[in-house]
Structure formats: structure tokens, C-alpha cells
Write a protein that holds these residues in place. Structure first.
Motif, PDB file in Angstrom:
ATOM      1  N   ALA A   1       7.811 -27.126 -77.063  1.00 47.40           N
ATOM      2  CA  ALA A   1       8.986 -27.585 -76.316  1.00 47.40           C
ATOM      3  C   ALA A   1      10.174 -27.871 -77.230  1.00 47.40           C
ATOM      4  O   ALA A   1      11.318 -27.583 -76.893  1.00 47.40           O
ATOM      5  CB  ALA A   1       8.631 -28.847 -75.545  1.00 47.40           C
ATOM      6  N   VAL A   2       9.903 -28.467 -78.388  1.00 46.36           N
ATOM      7  CA  VAL A   2      10.972 -28.973 -79.260  1.00 46.36           C
ATOM      8  C   VAL A   2      10.809 -28.317 -80.632  1.00 46.36           C
ATOM      9  O   VAL A   2       9.687 -28.209 -81.133  1.00 46.36           O
ATOM     10  CB  VAL A   2      10.868 -30.516 -79.373  1.00 46.36           C
TER      11      VAL A   2
ATOM     12  N   GLY B   1       3.221 -24.601 -85.515  1.00 46.59           N
ATOM     13  CA  GLY B   1       4.655 -24.751 -85.254  1.00 46.59           C
ATOM     14  C   GLY B   1       5.290 -23.391 -85.057  1.00 46.59           C
ATOM     15  O   GLY B   1       4.758 -22.363 -85.491  1.00 46.59           O
ATOM     16  N   VAL B   2       6.443 -23.416 -84.380  1.00 47.67           N
ATOM     17  CA  VAL B   2       7.144 -22.166 -84.087  1.00 47.67           C
ATOM     18  C   VAL B   2       8.136 -21.903 -85.216  1.00 47.67           C
ATOM     19  O   VAL B   2       9.274 -22.365 -85.189  1.00 47.67           O
ATOM     20  CB  VAL B   2       7.839 -22.257 -82.714  1.00 47.67           C
TER      21      VAL B   2
ATOM     22  N   ARG C   1       5.386 -19.936 -74.047  1.00 54.41           N
ATOM     23  CA  ARG C   1       5.699 -19.421 -72.702  1.00 54.41           C
ATOM     24  C   ARG C   1       6.327 -20.510 -71.826  1.00 54.41           C
ATOM     25  O   ARG C   1       6.049 -21.687 -72.005  1.00 54.41           O
ATOM     26  CB  ARG C   1       4.439 -18.871 -72.044  1.00 54.41           C
TER      27      ARG C   1
ATOM     28  N   ASN D   1      -4.656 -19.562 -73.705  1.00 56.88           N
ATOM     29  CA  ASN D   1      -4.449 -18.847 -74.968  1.00 56.88           C
ATOM     30  C   ASN D   1      -5.691 -19.064 -75.823  1.00 56.88           C
ATOM     31  O   ASN D   1      -5.982 -20.195 -76.229  1.00 56.88           O
ATOM     32  CB  ASN D   1      -3.195 -19.420 -75.650  1.00 56.88           C
TER      33      ASN D   1
ATOM     34  N   GLU E   1      -1.058  -7.536 -76.698  1.00 56.49           N
ATOM     35  CA  GLU E   1      -1.107  -8.936 -76.262  1.00 56.49           C
ATOM     36  C   GLU E   1      -2.034  -9.067 -75.052  1.00 56.49           C
ATOM     37  O   GLU E   1      -1.893  -8.320 -74.081  1.00 56.49           O
ATOM     38  CB  GLU E   1       0.322  -9.423 -75.925  1.00 56.49           C
ATOM     39  N   ALA E   2      -2.946 -10.041 -75.120  1.00 60.09           N
ATOM     40  CA  ALA E   2      -3.913 -10.231 -74.033  1.00 60.09           C
ATOM     41  C   ALA E   2      -3.227 -10.694 -72.743  1.00 60.09           C
ATOM     42  O   ALA E   2      -3.597 -10.256 -71.645  1.00 60.09           O
ATOM     43  CB  ALA E   2      -4.965 -11.244 -74.456  1.00 60.09           C
TER      44      ALA E   2
ATOM     45  N   ASN F   1       4.006 -15.781 -84.433  1.00 62.10           N
ATOM     46  CA  ASN F   1       3.613 -15.196 -85.723  1.00 62.10           C
ATOM     47  C   ASN F   1       3.317 -13.706 -85.627  1.00 62.10           C
ATOM     48  O   ASN F   1       3.630 -12.948 -86.558  1.00 62.10           O
ATOM     49  CB  ASN F   1       2.405 -15.944 -86.305  1.00 62.10           C
TER      50      ASN F   1
ATOM     51  N   GLY G   1       2.193 -19.447 -77.757  1.00 64.32           N
ATOM     52  CA  GLY G   1       2.472 -20.871 -77.534  1.00 64.32           C
ATOM     53  C   GLY G   1       3.908 -21.181 -77.174  1.00 64.32           C
ATOM     54  O   GLY G   1       4.339 -22.327 -77.321  1.00 64.32           O
TER      55      GLY G   1
ATOM     56  N   VAL H   1      -7.816  -7.463 -77.014  1.00 64.07           N
ATOM     57  CA  VAL H   1      -8.568  -6.651 -77.982  1.00 64.07           C
ATOM     58  C   VAL H   1      -9.922  -7.319 -78.210  1.00 64.07           C
ATOM     59  O   VAL H   1      -9.990  -8.493 -78.570  1.00 64.07           O
ATOM     60  CB  VAL H   1      -7.788  -6.532 -79.307  1.00 64.07           C
TER      61      VAL H   1
ATOM     62  N   ASP I   1      -3.072 -11.989 -85.040  1.00 60.77           N
ATOM     63  CA  ASP I   1      -2.441 -13.270 -84.673  1.00 60.77           C
ATOM     64  C   ASP I   1      -3.448 -14.035 -83.804  1.00 60.77           C
ATOM     65  O   ASP I   1      -3.156 -14.421 -82.675  1.00 60.77           O
ATOM     66  CB  ASP I   1      -1.135 -13.001 -83.908  1.00 60.77           C
TER      67      ASP I   1
ATOM     68  N   SER J   1      -1.263 -19.064 -86.972  1.00 61.59           N
ATOM     69  CA  SER J   1      -1.024 -20.398 -87.539  1.00 61.59           C
ATOM     70  C   SER J   1      -2.276 -20.967 -88.204  1.00 61.59           C
ATOM     71  O   SER J   1      -2.224 -22.064 -88.752  1.00 61.59           O
ATOM     72  CB  SER J   1      -0.512 -21.355 -86.457  1.00 61.59           C
TER      73      SER J   1
HETATM   74  C1  LIG Z   1       0.673 -27.915 -75.776  1.00 62.76           C
HETATM   75  C2  LIG Z   1       1.340 -27.406 -77.024  1.00 62.76           C
HETATM   76  C3  LIG Z   1       2.503 -28.001 -77.467  1.00 62.76           C
HETATM   77  C4  LIG Z   1       3.133 -27.537 -78.627  1.00 62.76           C
HETATM   78  N1  LIG Z   1       4.331 -28.078 -78.985  1.00 62.76           N
HETATM   79  C5  LIG Z   1       5.027 -27.540 -80.016  1.00 62.76           C
HETATM   80  C6  LIG Z   1       6.362 -27.916 -80.249  1.00 62.76           C
HETATM   81  O1  LIG Z   1       6.949 -28.713 -79.494  1.00 62.76           O
HETATM   82  N2  LIG Z   1       7.012 -27.365 -81.320  1.00 62.76           N
HETATM   83  C7  LIG Z   1       6.410 -26.427 -82.132  1.00 62.76           C
HETATM   84  O2  LIG Z   1       7.031 -25.942 -83.084  1.00 62.76           O
HETATM   85  N3  LIG Z   1       5.135 -26.014 -81.897  1.00 62.76           N
HETATM   86  C8  LIG Z   1       4.441 -26.536 -80.856  1.00 62.76           C
HETATM   87  N4  LIG Z   1       3.182 -26.078 -80.559  1.00 62.76           N
HETATM   88  C9  LIG Z   1       2.511 -25.172 -81.508  1.00 62.76           C
HETATM   89  C10 LIG Z   1       2.991 -23.731 -81.395  1.00 62.76           C
HETATM   90  O3  LIG Z   1       3.020 -23.322 -80.047  1.00 62.76           O
HETATM   91  C11 LIG Z   1       2.023 -22.852 -82.195  1.00 62.76           C
HETATM   92  O4  LIG Z   1       1.865 -23.373 -83.499  1.00 62.76           O
HETATM   93  C12 LIG Z   1       2.531 -21.419 -82.304  1.00 62.76           C
HETATM   94  O5  LIG Z   1       2.715 -20.853 -81.036  1.00 62.76           O
HETATM   95  C13 LIG Z   1       1.541 -20.585 -83.103  1.00 62.76           C
HETATM   96  O6  LIG Z   1       1.969 -19.251 -83.099  1.00 62.76           O
HETATM   97  P1  LIG Z   1       0.938 -18.051 -83.336  1.00 62.76           P
HETATM   98  O7  LIG Z   1       1.716 -16.810 -83.205  1.00 62.76           O
HETATM   99  O8  LIG Z   1       0.189 -18.309 -84.590  1.00 62.76           O
HETATM  100  O9  LIG Z   1      -0.152 -18.164 -82.177  1.00 62.76           O
HETATM  101  P2  LIG Z   1       0.003 -18.241 -80.615  1.00 62.76           P
HETATM  102  O10 LIG Z   1       1.339 -18.722 -80.236  1.00 62.76           O
HETATM  103  O11 LIG Z   1      -1.175 -18.991 -80.159  1.00 62.76           O
HETATM  104  O12 LIG Z   1      -0.091 -16.724 -80.135  1.00 62.76           O
HETATM  105  C14 LIG Z   1      -1.250 -15.959 -80.239  1.00 62.76           C
HETATM  106  C15 LIG Z   1      -1.170 -14.833 -79.226  1.00 62.76           C
HETATM  107  O13 LIG Z   1      -2.267 -13.948 -79.450  1.00 62.76           O
HETATM  108  C16 LIG Z   1      -2.815 -13.582 -78.199  1.00 62.76           C
HETATM  109  N5  LIG Z   1      -4.209 -13.210 -78.411  1.00 62.76           N
HETATM  110  C17 LIG Z   1      -5.217 -14.007 -78.834  1.00 62.76           C
HETATM  111  N6  LIG Z   1      -6.353 -13.313 -78.899  1.00 62.76           N
HETATM  112  C18 LIG Z   1      -6.052 -12.041 -78.520  1.00 62.76           C
HETATM  113  C19 LIG Z   1      -6.817 -10.844 -78.381  1.00 62.76           C
HETATM  114  N7  LIG Z   1      -8.116 -10.809 -78.646  1.00 62.76           N
HETATM  115  N8  LIG Z   1      -6.188  -9.711 -77.979  1.00 62.76           N
HETATM  116  C20 LIG Z   1      -4.858  -9.713 -77.706  1.00 62.76           C
HETATM  117  N9  LIG Z   1      -4.098 -10.824 -77.810  1.00 62.76           N
HETATM  118  C21 LIG Z   1      -4.682 -11.976 -78.213  1.00 62.76           C
HETATM  119  C22 LIG Z   1      -2.654 -14.828 -77.345  1.00 62.76           C
HETATM  120  O14 LIG Z   1      -2.679 -14.527 -75.963  1.00 62.76           O
HETATM  121  C23 LIG Z   1      -1.291 -15.326 -77.791  1.00 62.76           C
HETATM  122  O15 LIG Z   1      -0.253 -14.755 -77.021  1.00 62.76           O
HETATM  123  C24 LIG Z   1       2.549 -26.494 -79.387  1.00 62.76           C
HETATM  124  C25 LIG Z   1       1.381 -25.879 -78.934  1.00 62.76           C
HETATM  125  C26 LIG Z   1       0.792 -26.301 -77.746  1.00 62.76           C
HETATM  126  C27 LIG Z   1      -0.422 -25.572 -77.231  1.00 62.76           C
END
Ligand SMILES: Cc1cc2nc3c(=O)[nH]c(=O)nc-3n(C[C@H](O)[C@H](O)[C@H](O)COP(=O)(O)OP(=O)(O)OC[C@H]3O[C@@H](n4cnc5c(N)ncnc54)[C@H](O)[C@@H]3O)c2cc1C
Length: 499
Positions: free
Chosen positions: A65-66, A462-463, A49, A414, A39-40, A20, A47, A249, A264, A455
Motif C-alpha cells: 500500500a505504502v 518491499g516494492v 494488485r 499469491n 504469470e499464474a 521483481n 504483491g 508454471v 520470481d 524477494s
Molecule cells: C499484505 C501485504 C502488504 C504489503 N505491504 C507492503 C507495503 O506497504 N510496501 C511495500 O513496499 N511492500 C509491501 N509488501 C511486500 C511486497 O508486496 C513484496 O515484497 C513484493 O511484492 C515482492 O515482489 P516479488 O516480485 O518478489 O514477488 P511477488 O510480488 O509475490 O510476485 C510473485 C509473482 O509470481 C507469481 N507466481 C508465483 N508462482 C508462480 C508460478 N509457479 N507460475 C507463474 N507465476 C507464479 C505470483 O502469482 C506473483 O504474481 C506487502 C505484501 C503483502 C502480502
């Protein structure tokens, strides 16, 4: 944060490079803005990596994964990600759900094939249920994942979806189907809600994943889920954006000057980091944001594919392990307590059966997790392994190495996975549309230059990048006076999505 430029040369700064954060960055950079993402972690991706968690040469998806949600995301579909290295790989069977007696339910991309594989009249019932959605599935998902308030392109279809979505998973499965097989498929898909299946609206994710599966598949990313966000990061940088990793941050006052800051992060983390600019009343509301259960995850290096009793399970990218509707429902109820019981519902992905890049020749990776109580400290490895072994005798003998992560490890990996919650906060009725707090535009905050894009905002986990895209569109309108259309227009062949 010494490596972060402080000169005020950015128009927008984004905290966090998950899907996101990157989606927000791309949306802003496409309008010609100078954008910095901090990015930390030591690499972008959040989510998504992919890491050699067990043995050299075994590439494990640490989190996602999927990706059915990537296939139907109007935003991701609009990006030229194949040009930047993303390749989707589709397993022969999307989903299998083994049952006792060597039986299994299977979901295929092809609706007819799925229907044919279901016993008795449930095949016809499956078709009658999902066929009406498919001709306009991508339009439907534009409505479902679109900005609030929804201005539907397909109001009748949306209403039809809503009537099913508002039910409990149990009610949907029992109302539509008679066989263990069809009911189990519905149960497994609804269990992605991470809520007890007798609760209202637990059917929503089940219907969405079923329609998405038949509309675009449940693929994995070639080489690992990291390649999704690597491609997004490369595209963002090609648009002139900048990413600095290893930059956690802690205080908004440490950021370079910018007209817009997008988070995010979880709502409470944003409240803490931006405390100097956000009013105390709003921060108190953020503190009330609720997180759900956590996950306990196992990644395994194995010497051969999982020896499922039912051979169709060996061809499926995803396998839902948990038995009948009633057994899945009982496991999902139990997981909310500290004692998840001996037979949890386990989500298994076997990416390497369709993507040989994941493991050395002939070897395989297994990704498996079950829902557990928030912050639960119990080791659930044995329960997960026993559940798989029940439907795949001999599985344990194939294990070469294991890596386990409980809720605390998930949060260490994370900070957004609060208490091990992987969905960015509970998705029940009261938090589905009011993430992170009830506001007309949920991506805004009382500070006109601060937005939340994770999210923990609609449309949720979800991705798919839609949370980040909506937050960035809001910032473009409110801070920069721009009115972009959203979802660019790119040849679908370049996006790697099915039409
Ligand atoms: C075990 C697991 C399985 C999953 N399986 C699926 C799947 O199969 N399919 C699917 O679609 N989704 C899946 N998901 C969900 C999906 O990974 C997340 O919904 C999605 O990554 C959310 O995206 P985001 O950008 O909102 O947050 P995130 O992906 O959580 O990214 C947030 C980022 O912000 C960074 N951050 C946080 N705080 C700070 C700070 N203070 N300073 C700097 N950086 C910071 C974090 O390090 C991270 O890199 C899964 C999640 C997990 C944990």
C-alpha cells in the motif's frame, strides 16, 4: 499453458510477474533480449494488485500500500514510469502513531517538522540521529540495496547506518529517545521486521524506513498500487517483452526453450518446478529456507475518514496502531504464538485521504493488517477493529463493508506468501545476506541457466525491484556475456521520484 509459445523464440523466460519479475524482465529487455514472463494470476503485479474487494467503486490494495522503498530504489528511480501512467501521491503526514490521552507522534517528510512535533529533547535527538544520512541518502541506499559484496560509495555513512541497524529495535529506541512518542515511532518502524523487537538487527528496517521517509516520503500510487506494476508491465512491453497471464508454471520442462530462466517465486517452489535440472543437494538446502509469521488483513469500505481522536492522525497516509514501545514489543512477541492477544500491533493505511480515486465521493478505504503466527487459522478481525476503535471511538459505525484475508487466503492469492509470510522469508541475521542459501552470488543456482529473482533474495521484501534487477544483471553477465552498468539513466522527472 497452452497459450504459451513453444517455438524457442525467447532468450529468457521469467516465472512470475511481481515487481521483481518485471524488474528482471525490464533489465533484460533493455539489453535487447527477447523476454517472456509467465504469470499464474489473471494479471501481472504479484504483491501490488488493486481490487474492488468490498463494494463497487472501492479500490483496495490487496497487498502493498505504502511505498518508501520504491522512492529510494535506485532501479525504480531509473525507470520512466510516469510516462507509462504511474503517479505518486504523498500524504501531508507520512506516519502517525497514536498514544493514550489523545497524544500522537508524527513523522513528516520534513525532518525539522518531525523534530518540532516530538516532546522535550527528543526532537533534537531525532534530528541528530537522521540529519547526517540525508544529504547522501540516495547514495546510501545504492550501497544498501546494491549487489553483494558491497563496494560502498559512502563507507562512513554505511558504517554509521550499520551501527544502528545491528541493534534490536528496543535498544535503538531506548538508547536514543526518552519520550513515549519518539520511542513509539521507532517501535512501529522496527516492527516492519516482523520479528520480536528484542532481537538483534530488528532496528535495521526501522532505520531504513526512517531515513527513506525523510529522503523521499512514504507515498501511495494514484489509483492503487497496481498502477506501479501496470506501468512496469507497459514499459516492459514497450521494450518488446511479452507477458502471458493465467499461466502457472509447474515444471521447467514445460517452458519454451530459453538460455536463461529466472524465478520470481519462493525458493522451495523453484526447487520443485526446476527439479529436473537442479541437483538434489541444492534442493534440500532450498527446503531449509525459513519463512516467518503470517499476516491477517482487513480491507474496509467506510463512510468517512477514520475518526482518530488525535486530529493529526487524520492527515497521515500510514498509522501505526499499537501504543507504546513496550506495548508494540509485547504484541510482536505474542504474534508468533497462535494467541496474538487482544491488542495486536496494527499497520493501517488510509490511502483515500490523499487519493480520492480509491473510493466514491466522500467515502474512504481502510487497509489494515497485523502479524500473526504462520498459517494461523484464527479470525483476528475483532482484535484489529478493537485496536483501531481504541484510538478512534466511533470507527465501527462508519464501516460499510469488510473483507478479511488470513494467512491461508494470502497464500492462495499469491503462492509466494508461504504460510502468510509477506516478506519472502525471515529477515534475521542468518538469512539477511544468505537468501535463499549461502552462495557467493545468491541469485545464481548450480544450473548456469537458472536464477532466482524474488524477494527471497537480497535485499529482501518491499516494492523496489532490486532483487529482480540484480538477478537479471547476473544472468546478463553469466549467460549472455554482457556487462551492463545497471540503473539506467533517466530524467528523475520521468520517474515520478523526488530528486
Ligand atoms: C499484505 C501485504 C502488504 C504489503 N505491504 C507492503 C507495503 O506497504 N510496501 C511495500 O513496499 N511492500 C509491501 N509488501 C511486500 C511486497 O508486496 C513484496 O515484497 C513484493 O511484492 C515482492 O515482489 P516479488 O516480485 O518478489 O514477488 P511477488 O510480488 O509475490 O510476485 C510473485 C509473482 O509470481 C507469481 N507466481 C508465483 N508462482 C508462480 C508460478 N509457479 N507460475 C507463474 N507465476 C507464479 C505470483 O502469482 C506473483 O504474481 C506487502 C505484501 C503483502 C502480502
Amino acid at each position: 499453458m497452452s497459450s504459451v509459445p513453444q517455438s524457442g523464440e525467447y532468450e529468457a523466460v521469467i516465472v512470475g510477474a511481481g515487481p521483481n519479475g518485471l524488474a528482471a524482465g525490464i533489465t533484460l529487455a533493455r539489453e535487447g533480449l527477447r523476454v517472456l514472463i509467465l504469470e499464474a494470476a489473471d494479471r501481472p503485479g504479484g504483491g501490488t494488485r488493486t481490487v474492488e474487494l468490498t463494494l463497487p467503486g472501492f479500490h483496495h490494495d490487496v497487498c502493498s500500500a505504502v511505498h518508501p522503498m520504491s522512492m529510494i530504489s535506485p532501479f525504480l528511480r531509473s525507470l520512466p514510469l510516469t510516462k507509462f501512467g504511474l503517479e505518486w501521491v504523498h500524504p501531508e503526514i507520512l506516519l502517525a502513531h497514536p498514544l493514550d490521552g489523545g497524544r500522537a507522534a508524527t513523522m513528516w517528510l520534513d525532518l525539522d517538522r518531525t523534530a518540532e512535533a516530538l516532546p522535550g529533547r527528543d526532537g533534537k535527538a531525532w534530528k541528530n540521529w537522521l540529519a547526517p544520512f540525508l544529504p547522501h541518502a540516495h547514495g546510501l541506499f545504492k550501497d544498501l540495496l546494491g549487489a553483494l559484496p558491497v563496494r560502498p560509495r559512502h563507507p562512513l555513512l554505511l558504517a554509521r547506518f550499520g551501527l544502528d541497524a545491528m541493534k534490536s529495535g528496543l535498544c535503538l529506541a531506548r538508547g536514543k529517545f526518552k519520550s513515549d512518542e519518539a520511542r513509539a515511532l521507532v517501535a512501529g518502524n522496527c516492527a516492519h521486521s516482523v520479528r520480536p523487537l528484542d532481537q538483534w538487527f530488528t532496528a535495521a528496517i526501522g532505520v531504513a524506513l526512517s531515513v527513506a521517509g525523510h529522503a523521499g516520503g512514504w507515498p501511495v500510487a494514484a489509483g492503487g498500487s497496481a498502477s506501479i506494476t501496470q506501468a512496469m508491465a507497459r514499459y516492459f512491453e514497450a521494450l518488446g517483452g511479452e507477458i502471458v497471464c493465467g499461466a502457472e508454471v509447474r515444471d521447467i520442462r514445460d517452458l519454451p526453450k530459453a538460455r536463461a530462466v529466472l524465478f520470481d517465486t519462493g525458493p522451495q517452489a523453484m526447487g520443485r518446478i526446476a527439479a529436473a535440472r537442479l541437483p538434489a543437494g541444492y534442493r534440500r538446502r532450498l527446503e531449509k529456507f525459513r519463512y516467518g509469521p503470517g499476516v491477517f488483513k482487513l480491507d474496509l469500505a467506510v463512510s468517512e475518514p477514520i475518526p482518530w481522536t488525535n486530529p493529526l492522525c487524520r492527515k497521515a497516509g500510514t498509522v501505526h496502531v499499537g501504543g507504546t514501545l513496550e506495548e508494540v514489543a509485547a504484541a510482536e512477541r505474542a504474534c508468533r504464538t497462535g494467541n496474538a492477544g487482544p491488542r495486536p500491533f496494527v499497520l493501517v493505511a488510509q490511502q483515500s485521504i490523499c487519493d480520492p480515486r480509491r473510493a466514491p465521493a466522500g467515502k474512504h478505504t481502510v487497509w489494515a493488517y497485523s502479524h500473526v503466527a504462520s498459517r494461523c487459522g484464527t479470525d483476528h478481525s475483532e482484535a484489529i477493529l478493537n485496536s483501531i476503535e481504541h484510538y478512534a471511538p466511533g470507527f465501527r459505525q462508519t464501516i460499510l463493508a469488510t473483507h478479511a484475508m488470513g494467512p491461508a487466503a494470502m497464500e492462495r492469492h499469491n503462492a509466494n506468501n508461504v504460510g502468510g509470510d509477506i516478506t519472502g522469508g525471515v529477515m534475521d541475521l542468518s538469512q539477511m545476506f544468505t537468501r535463499p542459501v549461502a552462495r557467493w552470488n545468491p541469485w545464481t543456482t548450480p544450473d548456469r541457466g537458472i536464477f532466482i529473482c524474488s524477494s527471497s533474495t537480497p535485499p529482501g521484501g518491499g516494492v523496489h525491484g532490486m532483487c529482480g534487477h540484480h538477478a537479471a544483471l547476473t544472468a546478463l553477465r553469466k549467460v549472455f556475456g554482457l556487462r551492463p552498468q545497471g540503473f539506467g539513466s533517466v530524467d528523475p522527472a520521468e520517474t515520478g521520484s523526488r530528486a
